[in-house]
Scaffold this motif. Structure first.
Motif, mmCIF file in Angstrom:
data_model
loop_
_atom_site.group_PDB
_atom_site.id
_atom_site.type_symbol
_atom_site.label_atom_id
_atom_site.label_comp_id
_atom_site.label_asym_id
_atom_site.label_seq_id
_atom_site.Cartn_x
_atom_site.Cartn_y
_atom_site.Cartn_z
ATOM 1 N N GLN A 262 18.714 -64.205 36.937
ATOM 2 C CA GLN A 262 18.216 -63.711 35.655
ATOM 3 C C GLN A 262 16.762 -63.240 35.724
ATOM 4 O O GLN A 262 16.442 -62.152 35.214
ATOM 5 C CB GLN A 262 18.365 -64.780 34.577
ATOM 6 N N PRO A 263 15.832 -63.995 36.344
ATOM 7 C CA PRO A 263 14.434 -63.522 36.381
ATOM 8 C C PRO A 263 14.300 -62.156 37.059
ATOM 9 O O PRO A 263 13.549 -61.290 36.586
ATOM 10 C CB PRO A 263 13.711 -64.622 37.168
ATOM 11 N N GLN A 264 14.996 -61.966 38.169
ATOM 12 C CA GLN A 264 14.905 -60.700 38.901
ATOM 13 C C GLN A 264 15.533 -59.547 38.111
ATOM 14 O O GLN A 264 15.011 -58.428 38.105
ATOM 15 C CB GLN A 264 15.586 -60.841 40.262
ATOM 16 N N ASN A 266 15.861 -59.356 34.797
ATOM 17 C CA ASN A 266 14.998 -59.059 33.651
ATOM 18 C C ASN A 266 13.736 -58.317 34.071
ATOM 19 O O ASN A 266 13.275 -57.409 33.368
ATOM 20 C CB ASN A 266 14.632 -60.351 32.921
ATOM 21 N N ALA A 267 13.182 -58.692 35.219
ATOM 22 C CA ALA A 267 11.964 -58.020 35.691
ATOM 23 C C ALA A 267 12.260 -56.574 36.081
ATOM 24 O O ALA A 267 11.489 -55.662 35.764
ATOM 25 C CB ALA A 267 11.376 -58.781 36.876
ATOM 26 N N ALA A 273 15.563 -62.101 27.527
ATOM 27 C CA ALA A 273 16.730 -62.957 27.721
ATOM 28 C C ALA A 273 17.928 -62.508 26.887
ATOM 29 O O ALA A 273 19.076 -62.720 27.275
ATOM 30 C CB ALA A 273 16.366 -64.401 27.373
#
Length: 431
Positions: A262-264, A266-267, A273
């Motif tokens: 998820q972090p990658q 979204n970035a 989110a």
């Protein structure tokens, strides 16, 4: 409007025991998926402590969540084979649901990381009693003419439960504590665990009252329960059920790559989110909408065209996720990937059910459910290991798996329906 209502009712016109089992699995699916959201929050709270054995909190969460999948998948062949040996499905389902209800309550008294690991592990074993017996029961209550539709209805309701649980879980935790009559206060975490236990108990009650084992299952107990790797007929290299298991493993791994990065994501897409949640849910939405109609269609047009077509569609829909640059395109890619999964899952179970002899459903179909469970566990591990080399690499890996799976089902799977209507389009026609 009335015509639409009749059409919807017709879609779910199956044996009442299949429908009852589908509702039961929807209920326990709500409670079980609750825990996917609640457990990480519970581990991060001040309620839980104790020895960490040198592990970071994030690693403990990963172990707790993944242990469920690995134990669940590992025990399924054994429980499926046992249910075949005894010629009974209902007792195995009840043992699993009883274990789920008890362990959901046990979370309330867990105050250490180790106790959470033990409880979640026991839940994995409990679900291993439920899944093969449930799929086998659906298979035995169906016939060749309606097996795909029955599998589709069962999976639709199960996915509705699994998909709706996480939506409510966070709200139940955050809105706590709750004051009950008599001045009793229940924390948000305890309330979530009670909800999960109640859903398992409701499922237990539904199965107890509405489900009976077919007489044919008891009569054929103790049949040959071996799982072949090579095709016993000699026409192909691999046994078709084994081939479907490998394809299910590859499909599940390709689908699950998205879950832990998820972090990658979204970035890269410069999103929040909310967008990630929509993209994650797109796959489940496609499954819920399409499982039943595709199941019905494979009863009419055959199993193989949908399996081959779905695996082929999985290739571009997985690859494109590694190169998209907008949230909207990622959502569409996940939706299309869900369509691919829906084309494979119910027809694969139906085809394996066609091939399973009397009294073999638990053993044979557990190959597919076990493989799918391992794929769901392997996918996140693979994406976590590969994402460091570049955003596209997890999805390239998933694409390779999908391509290999497509070749396998195209070359090793034969149609099981002797009479079927011609498809209006050609997908992986019989050789």
């Amino acid at each position: 409007m009335q015509r639409l209502a009749r059409r919807i009712v017709a879609q779910f016109a199956v044996d009442r025991r299949v429908l009852a089992l589908a509702f039961a699995r929807m209920a326990d699916g709500i409670g079980n998926s609750f825990l996917i959201i609640v457990i990480p929050l519970y581990v991060a709270s001040d309620v839980v402590g104790g020895a960490t054995f040198g592990l970071e909190e994030a690693m403990i969460i990963g172990i707790i969540l993944s242990l469920f999948g690995f134990l669940n998948s590992s025990f399924q062949p054994a429980t499926g084979r046992l249910s075949d040996r005894f010629g009974r499905r209902k007792p195995f389902i009840l043992v699993g649901l009883g274990g789920l209800a008890a362990t959901n309550v046990a979370y309330i008294f867990a105050e250490s990381y180790l106790s959470l690991v033990v409880i979640r592990g026991l839940q994995g074993v409990s679900v291993a009693f439920i899944v093969p017996a449930s799929i086998a029961l659906v298979n035995e209550l169906a016939t060749t003419e309606d097996r795909g539709g029955n599998m589709g209805v069962y999976n639709t309701f199960r996915l509705v439960g699994f998909g709706s649980g996480p939506v409510a879980a966070g709200a139940v935790v955050n809105l706590g504590p709750y004051t009950l009559p008599g001045g009793v206060t229940v924390s948000g975490f305890d309330a979530a665990f009670y909800v999960a236990a109640i859903t398992a108990a409701v499922s237990y009650l539904l199965v107890t009252v509405l489900i009976t084992d077919p007489e044919a299952t008891k009569a054929n107990a103790g049949a040959d329960l071996s799982i072949a790797v090579r095709d016993p007929t000699g026409r192909n290299l691999f046994d078709p059920i084994f081939t479907l298991g490998i394809a299910s493993l590859f499909m599940a791994a390709a689908i699950a790559l998205f879950a832990t990065i998820q972090p990658q994501v979204n970035a890269r897409l410069e999103q929040g989110a909310t967008w990630f949640g929509l993209q994650f849910a797109a796959f489940i939405v496609a499954q819920v909408v399409l499982q039943t109609p595709i199941g019905r269609a494979c009863d009419l047009y055959g199993r193989r065209p949908f399996i081959v077509g779905g695996m082929a569609l999985l290739i571009p829909t997985t690859l494109v996720q590694g190169f998209v640059t907008t949230s909207e395109v990622m959502f569409l890619a996940r939706l299309a990937q869900g369509i691919a999964g829906a084309m494979v899952f119910a027809p694969s179970l139906a085809l394996a059910g066609d091939l399973a002899g009397e009294g073999e459903s638990g053993s044979k179909l557990s190959v597919l459910t076990m493989a799918f469970g391992f794929g769901i566990a392997v996918g996140p591990l693979a994406s976590g290991a590969l994402i460091g080399y570049g955003f596209q690499y997890p999805f390239v890996f998933g694409t390779v798996l999908a391509a290999v799976g497509t070749v396998l089902v195209y070359t090793q799977i034969e149609e099981t329906l002797e009479r079927r209507a011609p498809l209006p389009f050609a997908i992986g026609g019989d050789d």
